[in-house]
Write a protein that holds these residues in place. Structure first.
Motif, short mmCIF file in Angstrom:
data_model
loop_
_atom_site.label_atom_id
_atom_site.label_comp_id
_atom_site.label_asym_id
_atom_site.label_seq_id
_atom_site.Cartn_x
_atom_site.Cartn_y
_atom_site.Cartn_z
N THR A 65 -7.93 -3.24 2.78
CA THR A 65 -7.55 -4.58 2.37
C THR A 65 -7.89 -5.52 3.51
O THR A 65 -7.45 -5.31 4.64
CB THR A 65 -6.04 -4.67 2.06
N CYS A 121 0.82 -1.22 0.00
CA CYS A 121 0.00 0.00 0.00
C CYS A 121 0.85 1.27 0.00
O CYS A 121 0.52 2.24 0.66
CB CYS A 121 -0.96 0.00 1.20
N CYS A 140 -7.59 3.28 1.13
CA CYS A 140 -7.55 1.84 0.81
C CYS A 140 -8.05 1.01 1.97
O CYS A 140 -7.79 1.32 3.14
CB CYS A 140 -6.10 1.45 0.49
N TYR A 172 -10.94 -1.65 -3.67
CA TYR A 172 -10.12 -1.45 -2.47
C TYR A 172 -10.36 -0.09 -1.83
O TYR A 172 -10.04 0.13 -0.67
CB TYR A 172 -8.62 -1.60 -2.81
#
Length: 196
Positions: A123, A36, A121, A168
């Protein structure tokens, strides 16, 4: 299922690296060991070919975590890291690769006097998707942003439906559920904002 959320600190670097090396993209090898790093630092020269090499990305990720350039939260269940949310100060990310490629546009002011926390983001480990992990992380981001004196929290979900990997950025429904409203839009993204 009790989800615990912890802010990323240098002391949690090992968990962060482990997550991206062994958990995050086990079902999507294309993004293996992304760490990331695209949404984290003004000096992120992501266009360089060397960034295609996972060990190079790991080196930068380690540097970014230790220096505080990448900020966010790790989610845990039973002591195992199962999720990540990148939430950084917007002004710190205006020159990073992810901002320039996906968000930057004439519709969004660049530097602003308003203090804005940006959510870039999410995840989540494949076995824990759809179980409230992203919601728990976003609730923590909102609470901490309030405490830290931010004026707004901003997110950039895709305008069109896409697969789970390109989602995402978080689904629109997640942000609506927690009180975000449409602020503007770019070619590909909505800009959703919540006043704190």
């Amino acid at each position: 299922m009790q989800i615990k959320i912890h802010k990323l600190t240098p002391e949690r670097l090992g968990d962060y690296l482990y997550f991206f090396e062994n958990v995050a993209h086990t079902d999507n090898k294309k993004w293996d060991r992304c760490y990331c790093i695209d949404y984290c630092a003004a000096h992120n020269n992501r266009t360089a070919k060397k960034f295609a090499i996972p060990d190079v990305r790991k080196k930068y990720a380690t540097e970014y975590v230790n220096s505080g350039l990448i900020q966010g939260y790790l989610a845990y269940i039973d002591g195992k890291v199962i999720g990540w949310c990148n939430a950084n100060d917007r002004n710190d990310c205006l020159h990073c690769y992810g901002w320039k490629k996906h968000i930057e546009s004439k519709e969004i002011k660049k530097k602003t006097k308003e203090k804005i926390k940006s959510v870039f983001c999410f995840t989540v480990a494949p076995d824990y998707r759809g179980k409230g992990v992203s919601t728990a992380m976003l609730e923590r981001v909102i609470n901490d942003a309030k405490k830290d004196g931010y004026d707004f929290i901003e997110a950039y979900p895709n305008k069109e439906d896409t697969d789970m990997y390109y989602n995402y950025v978080g689904p629109i429904g997640l942000y609506k559920k927690l009180g975000f409203e449409n602020c503007t839009e770019t070619k590909w993204r909505l800009v959703m904002r919540k006043k704190l």
